[in-house]
Structure formats: C-alpha cells, structure tokens
Design an enzyme around this catalytic site. Structure first.
Site, PDB file in Angstrom:
ATOM      1  CG  HIS A 111      -0.065   0.489   2.320  1.00 19.00           C
ATOM      2  ND1 HIS A 111      -0.814   1.920   3.113  1.00 19.00           N
ATOM      3  CD2 HIS A 111       0.346  -0.288   3.469  1.00 19.00           C
ATOM      4  CE1 HIS A 111      -0.036   1.604   4.655  1.00 19.00           C
ATOM      5  NE2 HIS A 111       0.124   0.197   4.764  1.00 19.00           N
ATOM      6  CB  CYS A 149       1.921   6.013  14.061  1.00 17.69           C
ATOM      7  SG  CYS A 149       1.529   4.769  13.136  1.00 17.69           S
TER       8      CYS A 149
HETATM    9  C1  LIG Z   1       3.977   1.970   6.117  1.00 19.56           C
HETATM   10  C2  LIG Z   1       5.184   1.710   7.299  1.00 19.56           C
HETATM   11  C3  LIG Z   1       5.337  -0.034   8.059  1.00 19.56           C
HETATM   12  C4  LIG Z   1       3.865  -0.367   7.909  1.00 19.56           C
HETATM   13  O1  LIG Z   1       3.506  -1.259   7.804  1.00 19.56           O
HETATM   14  P1  LIG Z   1       1.592  -1.758   7.560  1.00 19.56           P
HETATM   15  O2  LIG Z   1       1.362  -2.571   5.874  1.00 19.56           O
HETATM   16  O3  LIG Z   1       1.123  -0.170   7.099  1.00 19.56           O
HETATM   17  O4  LIG Z   1       1.874  -2.356   8.506  1.00 19.56           O
HETATM   18  C5  LIG Z   1       6.214  -0.179   8.635  1.00 19.56           C
HETATM   19  N1  LIG Z   1       7.422   0.570   8.119  1.00 19.56           N
HETATM   20  C6  LIG Z   1       7.720   1.856   7.695  1.00 19.56           C
HETATM   21  C7  LIG Z   1       8.989   2.384   7.019  1.00 19.56           C
HETATM   22  C8  LIG Z   1       6.434   2.054   7.242  1.00 19.56           C
HETATM   23  O5  LIG Z   1       6.387   3.332   6.224  1.00 19.56           O
END
Ligand SMILES: *Cc1c(COP(=O)(O)O)cnc(C)c1O
Length: 403
Positions: free
Chosen positions: A217, A342
């Site tokens: 995503h 977050c």
């Molecule tokens: C978005 C992100 C994640 C987490 O990925 P998810 O699919 O949302 O769990 C982990 N590490 C970094 C650097 C991110 O930007």
C-alpha cells in the site's frame, strides 16, 4: 427545492476546491491497473490456491506469477519472498522469526532510534524478554552512520535492523555499507524498506541484506498485504503456525486477490521507473521544498537534502503547531501529515525529529508532504500559493511567535 439549491451550491463549492493529496508516505491510492488485476480473484477466479481443481490451479498460477513480480522488483528469487498480512507483520516476522531460529545463544540486538513502530515496539518487547537492545543514534540529517554501527557491535550481537529510508523525513540510509559491516562479522541484517521499495532501485544480489520488508500500500497496491524477502538458506521460526502455506513460514490461506494486487503494483513500479518517474517527481518535490523555504520565513527542510526518497518532502515551520497547519491545509483541499500517522494525535512530538536533535517546540511544527505518480506541477504551484498565508495567519495567533 431549497434542499436541492443548497446541494447544488455545495456541489459547486466542492468542485471548485482543488484536491491535492500529499500523504503518499501514509498510503497510496490503488492504481487502476492494480484494481483491474485483482477483481476477478474475488469472484470467478476465487479458488483456494491449495485446492487441486482448476479453480485452485488458476489461483496458484496467479500467486506464483505475483511472487515472481515482487521478487524481480528487488532482484530476488521467487522462493525468497514470503507474503504477510502487512508490512508490520513482515517486520515482526523478520526480527522475532530470525532470533528464535538462532541456536548460538547470542542475545544482543541493534536497531536505530528512528524506526517505524513495528520495529521500535518489537525491539522493546524483545528487550523485556531476554534480549539486550542497543539503539543507534542518527545524525542531524537522520542518517545512521557506519561508524556508529561499528562502535555498537559486540561478540554476542545476533541481529541488526536499520530502515532503508525513513518514513517521516525521507532520508535514505547507507544500507550497503551497514549490511557489509554485519555480513563481515556473520551478523544477521534486516532492513525495513517499506518506504523505499518500488520507489528507488533495490537489488538484493548486490545489497548485503538478509531480510527486507515491503508493503503493497505504499506503492499503489492494496492495504493489508506485505512481503518479507528472506535470503536463501536463512531459517525463520513462523509467527503463525498452521497449514504450512508460504513455505511453512506464514500459514493461512493466501490472500489471493491482494497478492495479485501486490504483483501488479510491483510491475507498475518497474514501468514507472523505466519511464523516469523518480527524476520527474524529485524535480517537482524540490520545487515544493525550495518554494516553501523561500516563501515561509523560519522554515527549513528536515532530513537529508539529496540522500532522500524522490517523492518525499518534509519541513519544519518554527513557532507554530503542525496540527494547525494540517487543518487549514485540509480546508484548502490539501492532504498532508505532521510526524507519522501513528504519532500524530498524541502530544509527544515524533521520536524521529527528537532523535535528529530538534527541540520539542520546533519538532511540533513539522509537516510532511509526500508526492505521488499523479502529483502534477500545477498541484505544487497550488500548494505554494495556499501554504504561506496559512503560516502567516497561524503565526499571528501563535503564543510563541516572533522570537
Ligand atoms: C507503513 C510502514 C510500515 C508498516 O506497514 P503496514 O503495511 O502499514 O503494516 C512499516 N515500516 C515503514 C517504514 C512504513 O512506512
């Protein structure tokens, strides 16, 4: 009748506000070709890839093809890719799975001060459960330096995890050097490449990493599907035991449509790369950053100015709060973020900006503007027109203005 008039007026107002989404580091839209690739796998091609009939075989073939696409995005073999439920799960699997599989009794683990919470909190938990954790500092550009890693290594160091590129300030780390230092000493090295994969070229045949995390995503694929690259020969203990899918490392019926979507997103990323998207987007990103610095007094770029993700812009604006900027930008149809998704919503400023040496008040004025493949130069011009007056208004209201 009146209702209809009001509705019409509202529609006109809504239509006239330009919408500029500049929060691609939080998530990207799913590209049309990705959605098109996914759709049949919800309905007529809904088979369980583990079934032996034609529906199952079709699904298995499509999953295999998607695995090849994701693998080839980073130069890996398909058998080195394990699909997970998200990037966070892949991070957890890498760290915990690799440590639990180790039999040498080494308990020292190292990460950096600016990781995503999926890594930060995994290390915190391991620290309370028998492991000895060292947190590496970063310099003022958010770089983890090879020297700081060398200084932290011990005879009992088992694993190091340093992110490829930071989600809040876009800085790209010297992963090749950091990985080489670990490889020389036989220490496992993991990198969270969720922000980088699909946006900068990665080739694990040359990069000395043992594990690498990706998430669809953040590269025009769907939310809720991640992948972990695991170098051939490396054994992990699964977090999820069960039917033995994903080479026994991640059980659970494959999320076929989302895996197909990830594959399509990986192919799109390669197409965008070949079309020169990185230089196109970094050029308008620089126009945005230079424009803000020129138009907004007491503002500065955060993160490394050149060693950074091509689509990533981040600034600090002194004497005001990030939240105020976000709300007013939102009124103007501009989607941005302050700190990470977050951390915003809490009063603590981002752990990343504090680790870079910013004081609390300055860190509160952080703004992240992350561009995407559909961001145009006109969008940037619009932001450069709307943003400076917003800052001016907020500063007039600010309790700590004009120092
Ligand atoms: C978005 C992100 C994640 C987490 O990925 P998810 O699919 O949302 O769990 C982990 N590490 C970094 C650097 C991110 O930007």
């Amino acid at each position: 009748m009146i209702c209809k008039r009001v509705n019409n007026i509202l529609e006109v107002i809504v239509m006239e506000i330009r919408k500029v989404y500049l929060d691609h580091s939080a998530t990207t839209p799913v590209a049309k070709e990705v959605v098109d690739a996914m759709l049949p796998y919800f309905t007529e091609k809904m088979g369980n890839p583990n079934s032996l009939h034609s529906w199952g075989r079709d699904a298995r073939g499509a999953v295999d093809e998607a695995r090849s696409s994701v693998a080839s995005l980073i130069g890996a073999e398909p058998s080195e890719i394990v699909f997970t439920g998200c990037g966070s799960e892949a991070d957890n699997l890498a760290i915990k799975g690799a440590l639990w599989a180790k039999k040498d009794g080494k308990k020292h683990i190292i990460t950096s001060a600016v990781e995503h919470h999926a890594i930060v909190d995994s290390f915190k938990w391991l620290g309370k459960n028998g492991y000895d954790v060292t947190i590496l500092p970063v310099d003022s550009d958010c770089v983890v330096t090879p020297d700081s890693l060398k200084a932290a290594l011990r005879d009992d160091t088992a694993l190091v995890s340093v992110m490829y590129a930071n989600n809040e300030v876009g800085t790209i780390n010297p992963i090749a050097e950091l990985g080489a230092i670990c490889r020389e000493r036989g220490i496992l090295f993991h990198t969270d490449a969720v922000q980088a994969a699909g946006h900068v070229p990665i080739d694990v045949t040359k990069l000395p990493v043992d594990m690498l995390t990706m998430a669809a995503h953040k590269m025009y694929g769907p939310k809720g599907i991640g992948a972990l690259y695991i170098r051939r020969g490396l054994k992990l203990v699964p977090l999820i035991h069960g039917g033995g899918q994903e080479y026994g490392i991640r059980s659970g019926t494959e999320n076929t449509p989302y895996i197909i979507g990830f594959g399509a997103a990986a192919r799109l990323a390669q197409k965008l790369h070949e079309a020169g998207e990185e230089s196109r987007v970094s050029l308008i990103r620089d126009k945005l950053l230079d424009g803000i610095i020129a138009r907004v007094p007491d503002s500065f770029v955060t993160g490394h100015r050149t060693q950074r993700l091509p689509y990533h812009g981040s600034v600090c604006v002194k004497w005001i709060e990030g939240e105020g900027m976000l709300l007013r930008l939102d009124y103007a149809g501009i989607g941005a973020s302050s700190g990470s998704a977050c951390t915003s919503g809490s009063l603590e400023p981002s752990h990343v900006l504090l680790a870079m040496g910013l004081d609390h008040a300055t860190a509160h004025g952080s703004l992240r503007l992350t561009l995407g493949k559909d961001t145009s130069e006109e969008d940037i011009d619009y932001v450069l027109k709307e943003f400076p007056p917003i800052v001016e208004t907020l500063r007039k209201m600010s309790p700590y203005k004009g120092k």
